[in-house]
Write an enzyme that holds these catalytic residues in place. Structure first.
Site, mmCIF file in Angstrom:
data_model
loop_
_atom_site.group_PDB
_atom_site.id
_atom_site.type_symbol
_atom_site.label_atom_id
_atom_site.label_comp_id
_atom_site.label_asym_id
_atom_site.label_seq_id
_atom_site.Cartn_x
_atom_site.Cartn_y
_atom_site.Cartn_z
ATOM 1 N N GLU A 310 0.824 -1.208 0.000
ATOM 2 C CA GLU A 310 0.000 0.000 0.000
ATOM 3 C C GLU A 310 0.863 1.266 0.000
ATOM 4 O O GLU A 310 1.893 1.341 0.677
ATOM 5 C CB GLU A 310 -0.947 -0.012 1.202
ATOM 6 C CG GLU A 310 -1.815 -1.275 1.231
ATOM 7 C CD GLU A 310 -3.018 -1.155 2.149
ATOM 8 O OE1 GLU A 310 -3.188 -0.086 2.766
ATOM 9 O OE2 GLU A 310 -3.778 -2.130 2.246
ATOM 10 N N GLU A 324 2.415 0.424 4.056
ATOM 11 C CA GLU A 324 2.382 -0.871 4.731
ATOM 12 C C GLU A 324 2.164 -1.986 3.717
ATOM 13 O O GLU A 324 1.827 -1.749 2.555
ATOM 14 C CB GLU A 324 1.280 -0.928 5.792
ATOM 15 C CG GLU A 324 -0.127 -0.793 5.244
ATOM 16 C CD GLU A 324 -1.183 -0.845 6.341
ATOM 17 O OE1 GLU A 324 -0.916 -1.466 7.383
ATOM 18 O OE2 GLU A 324 -2.266 -0.281 6.145
ATOM 19 N N ASN A 326 -0.079 -5.617 3.514
ATOM 20 C CA ASN A 326 -1.073 -6.495 4.124
ATOM 21 C C ASN A 326 -0.787 -7.913 3.658
ATOM 22 O O ASN A 326 -1.024 -8.255 2.490
ATOM 23 C CB ASN A 326 -2.496 -6.083 3.716
ATOM 24 C CG ASN A 326 -3.004 -4.921 4.551
ATOM 25 O OD1 ASN A 326 -3.023 -4.991 5.773
ATOM 26 N ND2 ASN A 326 -3.386 -3.848 3.885
ATOM 27 N N GLU A 332 -10.987 -6.257 -1.067
ATOM 28 C CA GLU A 332 -11.206 -5.720 -2.411
ATOM 29 C C GLU A 332 -10.441 -6.475 -3.488
ATOM 30 O O GLU A 332 -10.281 -5.980 -4.616
ATOM 31 C CB GLU A 332 -10.834 -4.235 -2.449
ATOM 32 C CG GLU A 332 -9.392 -3.919 -2.109
ATOM 33 C CD GLU A 332 -9.119 -3.746 -0.614
ATOM 34 O OE1 GLU A 332 -8.074 -3.191 -0.272
ATOM 35 O OE2 GLU A 332 -9.970 -4.184 0.205
ATOM 36 N N ARG A 377 -18.872 -1.644 -0.880
ATOM 37 C CA ARG A 377 -19.153 -2.464 0.303
ATOM 38 C C ARG A 377 -20.544 -2.111 0.838
ATOM 39 O O ARG A 377 -20.772 -0.978 1.271
ATOM 40 C CB ARG A 377 -18.097 -2.242 1.376
ATOM 41 C CG ARG A 377 -16.685 -2.519 0.905
ATOM 42 C CD ARG A 377 -15.693 -2.481 2.052
ATOM 43 N NE ARG A 377 -14.321 -2.574 1.565
ATOM 44 C CZ ARG A 377 -13.268 -2.826 2.363
ATOM 45 N NH1 ARG A 377 -13.452 -2.996 3.663
ATOM 46 N NH2 ARG A 377 -12.054 -2.887 1.845
ATOM 47 N N ASP A 581 -66.392 21.204 1.667
ATOM 48 C CA ASP A 581 -67.339 21.461 2.753
ATOM 49 C C ASP A 581 -68.441 20.415 2.842
ATOM 50 O O ASP A 581 -68.945 20.124 3.925
ATOM 51 C CB ASP A 581 -67.950 22.858 2.589
ATOM 52 C CG ASP A 581 -68.406 23.432 3.923
ATOM 53 O OD1 ASP A 581 -68.140 22.797 4.963
ATOM 54 O OD2 ASP A 581 -69.010 24.518 3.926
ATOM 55 N N ASP A 687 -62.951 36.187 8.601
ATOM 56 C CA ASP A 687 -62.532 36.202 9.995
ATOM 57 C C ASP A 687 -63.728 35.814 10.838
ATOM 58 O O ASP A 687 -64.854 36.269 10.596
ATOM 59 C CB ASP A 687 -62.031 37.579 10.432
ATOM 60 C CG ASP A 687 -61.638 37.593 11.894
ATOM 61 O OD1 ASP A 687 -60.601 36.986 12.224
ATOM 62 O OD2 ASP A 687 -62.389 38.156 12.716
ATOM 63 N N LYS A 749 -70.670 34.480 3.783
ATOM 64 C CA LYS A 749 -70.500 33.141 4.336
ATOM 65 C C LYS A 749 -71.555 32.893 5.416
ATOM 66 O O LYS A 749 -71.427 33.366 6.541
ATOM 67 C CB LYS A 749 -69.090 32.988 4.912
ATOM 68 C CG LYS A 749 -68.762 31.622 5.497
ATOM 69 C CD LYS A 749 -67.306 31.593 5.946
ATOM 70 C CE LYS A 749 -66.968 30.309 6.669
ATOM 71 N NZ LYS A 749 -67.144 29.111 5.823
ATOM 72 N N HIS A 779 -72.201 31.664 0.154
ATOM 73 C CA HIS A 779 -72.005 30.310 0.685
ATOM 74 C C HIS A 779 -73.032 30.074 1.787
ATOM 75 O O HIS A 779 -73.283 30.951 2.611
ATOM 76 C CB HIS A 779 -70.590 30.182 1.259
ATOM 77 C CG HIS A 779 -70.367 28.967 2.087
ATOM 78 N ND1 HIS A 779 -70.010 27.760 1.556
ATOM 79 C CD2 HIS A 779 -70.452 28.770 3.436
ATOM 80 C CE1 HIS A 779 -69.868 26.865 2.521
ATOM 81 N NE2 HIS A 779 -70.132 27.465 3.677
ATOM 82 N N HIS A 781 -75.351 26.739 4.207
ATOM 83 C CA HIS A 781 -75.603 25.336 4.562
ATOM 84 C C HIS A 781 -77.105 25.128 4.571
ATOM 85 O O HIS A 781 -77.869 26.060 4.853
ATOM 86 C CB HIS A 781 -75.010 25.000 5.937
ATOM 87 C CG HIS A 781 -73.510 24.943 5.945
ATOM 88 N ND1 HIS A 781 -72.805 23.768 5.974
ATOM 89 C CD2 HIS A 781 -72.581 25.934 5.904
ATOM 90 C CE1 HIS A 781 -71.504 24.027 5.959
ATOM 91 N NE2 HIS A 781 -71.348 25.352 5.924
ATOM 92 N N THR A 914 -65.710 28.951 12.311
ATOM 93 C CA THR A 914 -64.442 28.421 12.809
ATOM 94 C C THR A 914 -63.388 29.531 12.840
ATOM 95 O O THR A 914 -63.202 30.216 11.835
ATOM 96 C CB THR A 914 -63.942 27.284 11.898
ATOM 97 O OG1 THR A 914 -64.968 26.331 11.715
ATOM 98 C CG2 THR A 914 -62.714 26.607 12.483
#
Length: 1191
Positions: A310, A324, A326, A332, A377, A581, A687, A749, A779, A781, A914
């Site tokens: 190496e 070094e 090995n 590998e 690996r 809704d 609001d 609303k 709008h 209901h 709400t």
């Protein structure tokens, strides 16, 4: 005694004729006199060696620790034996037990031992023990291992062979003074390395003098712990070097050849991650010099067998340095085999048996490199969590293949249990191509092809690495990973199938966990999608969206041009509320994205002349995350893509955004900007208190984002009643203020559905007279049953658009029937311009779908004209009925409606939309559950634990009500809490979006979008719970609703389309018995023909019935729960000292939260609940002992 030296002709024999069994095949086709080999290792390397050994007709022996008894290498060998007795060795020590391994080899006739890599592979004492036993050691001689295994002696060998080395100490150093002497001479940076061993342990890089002593002490301590020897040496540290290693082979005659080099530069903590052969772009002269030096060094010590020399190479000056040797096979080695065509393991075995390199045909002139090879690996490590190893069972293992792909695996298989005892390497992926780029692309493709489920792997990280520009150009160095943080911006496998199975498995065992669901769907068949026919009776092609529609006008002419066009339209346009809704009002807002998208194409064509499609915002935003576990932004984008021609309308709660309380102004602007970008066209800004200052925030945000601003008046009460404070003058004054803000459209609303036909005529007529050019949208209901009449009255009085819902989701608390309105306007000059046949065809879909959502039905019997008295908004009426049943107040529904009237009066007769409608509802339910009259509330306001929403209202967090707050109720209820006299946003710190993004990225990883930020700002806790659910179960929006709400039948096959063209075919096979030890069941599904197993906790089996004591109302020291719910937070513990009014706990019931406070000063005693406990009304929470009591 050492094994006798053998000659090649003594050990290689002629093949004999083929026999009948595998063992005979090996015995009679052998080319060697040796027949048995033992591999003293584990994992992938024994399997690799066994394969070559079998090709050489050798009989193989595996050894294994008790913990490795289920490992694949044991099964791949012809024989396998456990090392020692159970408990005799630790999992690691077993593979280091030299005498035990030699003993096994002798007992079972092994003639050769291959050590693999790691463990005993570089242990000269083990090599000697093997040879003393008369067994052939496959590797270099023990003396060579001694000479090269010590990095210091290896350095001396290199110096003698005139191979360049990195400047460093002449030998190992034991004292800090020796280290200091070196740095004084050579300077910094330096690297301290363990003299014995490797793998990055006992290694420290030191860049300045102040770090030197601590680094030395830590390196020596770590080396001693890891290798039994704390000796280190010191070298000059090279900046940004490449790690180049040369594969060598030597025989007993002293011949040495190289098999070219490998580039092992990409490392993490000195552990190699990706290797390449040969090194790309290494200068020819440098390559030749390195190869020659490696061979010369190996020859100088008489190197035999395989090894690696190496070097570190610095491109900046074209210099290289030996580091070094090995003396073993490397992890590998595979890529060298791929580019040379040489089986290195076969060469090892045959050289050990006495063969020469020439006899094997391995002379240097015959060895050539061709193409490039890359090894990745694959480990069971989580790169996003500092590469922490993951353990557990592999649930799914599917590997890649194809041209140029090689896999060297160990325990990579479905069902394998990965333990924490060993290295995390799972398999090695090796790809080969004629060029580096071809090999790299094969690697990326193969990595993506892997399917490993059950534990985490480093695959996402390796993909990130291989696709990084610096890696592609090979401008990398040994610390590249540590220096490149963007590598950790991972795109991991989605693991969608496994997560989906986890949900389906839980459904099979525990049933639906969707909040509010009662029973199973009444209809579980396939919903028929309607066909639309043209006037000639021919089928209309709905495979692509319709191009006609009002959105085209908006895109071409902008908000003002759109508003003019709407006002100039002769008829009265409709807004369809079915997608928001309508199902909010009748089905608890539970309709899922998939069911909207399934009818989207037909809707695009059938309703192309709609003013708008109300489909987003309001309660659908948080409910999508809270109960359906869907991303509301994803819903918006999907709908927008499928319906590009109809304007989308959303509900924006002014300064609240889509939350239930005011937020900082910049949060509203940010939210609206992103809603506009993702597909919202018209913003109905309202609001809850008609506070013009709150409205102004939302209006300006819409105008800045470029949306159509529909400034809205919330209608409340009976305008015809002279005693009501909300009269015609009030509304006209509010309209004046909205017009002054330059709105595009005026919205009215009527959330409670209390706008009577005559009042509608008066109100709309008056506005139209005053503002002839202002578009008006109404709008309502249909709670009282007069919705159609009121909307027709609005249209005739001058409204430009009114609301309606598909017939099957209309009426009662929803909007009026769309076909009823069309019929009522037929023949007049107010016709909406819709094809009634197409509208009816669409409704056949919704009539079927409503049966699928039957578990969420409110079961309203019919219209409720009493709404004119209690004024409960339509959507809230349904929700309150549901909440009442959940809180145990179902039998007191009539009383709850009456309490709503009383609560409204107590609060000052406020506009009920709400979130203020929720305030009234929470107070009403609080009164009923605690049996409080209006007089009780007033008299005991200073001691009652009001719901959190009521206190927020009194604080002014929702704005300022028309006519002011009720006193002294407000003051008494707040008990010293703040009182705001201006809009709340003025008192709130702006959102730090950069910080939110950083926090989300840190918590969840990956890419954080602006939509993620907006969701978190609106609903932090809901968003976090949603993300946790998705992390566990994945994106369930793709799951058909009947399987989202109920389990399939045993043997029923169904399909789930994860994305376009990617379909899972599923079948529930069985649900296993309950395990008494774990409380779990195994659920078996077939997925795409493969049996998959899911382990599920049976929550029904583990439920304990807890009977809690009740608080004695006559004992003031006992604190009881004011109503049923879940204790989400405890703020005290036994022994806590509290003052009167101090918070003790927070109770949550559905969407209502309230603080339980101390009735008087004292010390908390007998705290009998914990966070997360479910309690009923009046259940004892704790006692508050006054001073002197109990002493």
């Amino acid at each position: 005694m050492a094994a006798a030296e053998n000659k090649y002709e003594d050990v290689f024999e002629e093949e004999e004729e083929a026999p009948r069994t595998i063992s005979h095949i090996r015995a009679n086709s052998t080319i060697m006199s040796y027949s048995k080999i033992l591999v003293a290792n584990r994992g992938e390397i024994p399997i690799r060696i066994f394969r070559t050994a079998h090709e050489l007709s050798l009989h193989t022996i595996a050894v294994f620790s008790y913990e490795d008894r289920l490992s694949m290498h044991r099964q791949k060998a012809d024989e396998a034996y456990v090392i020692g007795k159970r408990g005799q060795f630790s999992p690691i020590q077993a593979y280091l037990a030299q005498s035990e391994i030699v003993k096994i080899a002798l007992e079972h006739g092994a003639q050769m031992i291959h050590p693999g890599y790691g463990f005993l592979s570089e242990n000269a004492d083990f090599a000697r023990a093997v040879e003393r036993a008369g067994i052939i050691w496959i590797g270099p001689s023990p003396d060579v291992i001694d000479a090269l295994g010590d990095k210091v002696s290896a350095r001396n060998v290199a110096l003698k062979a005139k191979v360049p080395v990195v400047p460093g100490t002449d030998g190992p150093v034991d004292t800090f003074e020796e280290v200091r002497k070196f740095t004084d001479q050579h300077g910094f940076p330096v690297i301290i390395k363990a003299a014995y061993g490797g793998g990055g342990r006992g290694m420290r890089i030191v860049r300045q003098d102040s770090e030197l002593q601590e680094s030395f002490e830590r390196a020596t301590s770590e080396a001693k712990s890891a290798f039994g020897n704390g000796t280190v040496f010191v070298e000059r540290f090279l900046e940004k070097p490449k790690h180049i290693e040369v594969q060598i082979l030597g025989d007993h005659l002293g011949n040495v050849v190289h098999l070219f080099e490998r580039d092992c530069t990409v490392q993490r903590r000195h552990q190699k991650v990706v290797e390449i052969a040969p090194a790309k772009d290494l200068p020819t002269e440098v390559r030749q010099s390195i190869l020659a030096d490696a061979v010369r060094l190996a020859k100088s010590v008489g190197y035999r067998n395989a090894g690696t020399v190496e070097f570190l190479y610095t491109p900046s000056d074209n210099k290289y340095y030996f580091i070094e040797v090995n003396p073993r096979i490397q992890v590998e080695h595979t890529i060298t085999e791929e580019i040379t065509g040489i089986d290195i393991v076969a060469a090892q075995i045959q050289i050990a048996a006495g063969a020469t390199l020439e006899q094997l045909g391995l002379t240097q002139e015959r060895i050539h490199a061709r193409g490039f090879s890359i090894q990745c690996r694959i480990t069971t490590e989580d790169a996003s969590n500092n590469f922490s190893p993951d353990c557990g069972r592999i649930e799914v293992y599917r590997s890649p293949g194809g041209n140029g792909i090689r896999l060297d695996g160990g325990n990579g298989f479905s069902g394998a249990v990965i333990t924490p005892h060993y290295d995390s390497l799972l398999t090695k992926l090796i790809t080969t191509g004629s060029t580096f780029e071809i090999a790299r692309r094969k690697a990326v493709r193969a990595l993506v092809e892997f399917r490993i489920r059950g534990l985490r792997t480093n695959i996402p990280f390796v993909v990130s690495l291989l696709t990084h520009p610096e890696f592609i150009d090979q401008r990398v160095w040994t610390t590249f990973i540590d220096s490149t943080p963007e590598l950790f911006d991972l795109v991991g496998g989605q693991n969608r199938a496994s997560k989906l199975l986890a949900y389906l498995g839980d459904m099979a065992v525990n049933g639906s966990s969707i909040k509010g669901q009662v029973g199973e769907p009444k209809f579980k068949g396939e919903i028929i999608i309607p066909q639309l026919l043209d006037e000639a009776g021919n089928k209309i092609d709905t495979s692509t969206p319709c191009t006609k529609g009002w959105r085209k006008v908006l895109l071409e002419e902008g908000p003002k041009g759109f508003a003019r066009a709407v006002r100039n339209y002769k008829g009265c346009l409709l807004m369809d509320t079915t997608w928001r809704d309508a199902h909010q009002s009748l089905l608890a807002t539970r309709v899922r994205t998939i069911d909207l998208c399934n009818i989207a194409a037909e809707t695009s064509h059938a309703l192309h002349n709609l003013y708008s499609l109300e489909c987003w915002g309001g309660a659908t935003f948080d409910v999508a995350m809270r109960f359906l576990y869907e991303d509301p932004w994803d819903r918006l984008r999907k709908m927008r893509k499928l319906v590009p021609n109809i304007p989308f309308q959303m509900l924006l709660r002014g300064a609240n955004g889509v939350a239930y309380a005011s937020l900082p102004d910049n949060a509203i602007f940010h939210f609206v900007e992103n809603a506009r970008k993702n597909g919202v066209d018209i913003f109905r800004v309202f609001d809850a208190l008609n506070d013009i200052y709150q409205l102004e925030v939302g209006i300006k945000a819409v105008q800045k984002a470029g949306g159509v601003c529909e400034g809205t008046v919330c209608y409340s009460g009976d305008m015809l009643n002279p005693t009501k404070k909300y009269n015609l003058e009030y509304y006209l004054d509010l309209v004046d203020k909205l017009v002054a803000l330059d709105i595009d459209v005026l919205g009215i609303k009527d959330m409670a559905g209390v706008l009577k036909p005559h009042a509608a005529t008066l109100l709309i007529g008056s506005i139209r007279k005053k503002y002839p050019d202002l578009p008006i949208h109404v709008h309502t209901h249909d709670s009282a049953g007069t919705g159609v009449a009121s909307m027709v009255a609005c249209a005739l009085a001058g409204a430009d658009a009114v609301d309606a819902a598909t017939d099957s989701l209309s009426g009662m608390t929803s909007q009026p029937s769309i076909n009823a309105i069309i019929a009522s306007l037929e023949g007049s000059d107010k016709e909406p311009g819709l094809n009634v046949h197409h509208v009816r065809a669409l409704d056949t879909y919704w009539s079927q779908l409503r049966l699928v959502y039957s578990p969420f039905e409110a079961h309203l019997a019919g219209p409720d004209p009493e709404v004119y008295e209690h004024e409960i908004p339509g959507g809230q009426l349904t929700n309150m009925m549901f909440q009442a049943s959940q809180l145990g107040l179902g039998s007191q529904w009539l009383e709850t409606k009456k309490a709503y009237e009383q609560a409204n009066d107590l609060l000052g007769d406020i506009v009920k939309v709400t979130p203020t409608s929720k305030v009234v509802g929470d107070l009403a339910q609080f009164m009923v559950s605690n049996k409080l009259s209006p007089e009780d509330v007033k008299a005991r306001a200073s001691e009652l634990d009001f719901p959190g929403s009521v206190l927020e209202f009194f604080e002014g967090m929702m704005g300022q009500p028309y006519g002011g707050f009720p006193e002294p109720l407000r003051t008494n209820a707040l008990r010293g809490r703040r009182k705001l006299d201006k809009r709340p946003g003025l008192f709130l710190e702006p959102v730090d979006f950069a910080k939110v993004k950083k926090d989300l990225s840190r918590k969840y990883g990956g890419t954080v979008t602006e939509c993620d930020i907006a969701s978190h700002v609106m609903y932090p806790k809901v968003y976090e719970e949603y993300r946790s659910f998705v992390a566990k179960y994945g994106d369930l929006s793709v799951l058909p609703t009947k399987y989202f709400l109920s389990k399939p039948e045993i043997g029923e096959e169904f399909h789930v389309e994860l994305e376009k063209g990617k379909v899972l075919i599923l079948k529930l096979l069985a649900v296993g018995p309950l395990s008494e030890h774990t409380g779990q069941r195994e659920v078996f599904y077939e997925m795409n023909g493969e049996v998959r197993q899911v382990t599920v906790e049976d929550r029904k089996a583990s439920v304990e019935n807890v009977s809690r004591p009740k608080a004695d109302p006559g004992d003031s020291s006992q604190v009881g729960a004011p109503m049923g719910g879940v204790l989400v937070e405890l703020r005290v513990h036994d022994g806590s000292e509290v003052k009167k009014g101090d918070p003790l706990a927070v109770l949550s019931a559905m969407k209502m939260e309230m603080v339980i406070s101390a009735p008087h000063a004292g010390v908390v005693s007998q705290l009998v609940v914990r966070e997360g406990d479910s309690v009923d009304g009046s259940d004892l929470v704790c006692r508050i002992v006054k001073g002197g009591e109990g002493k």
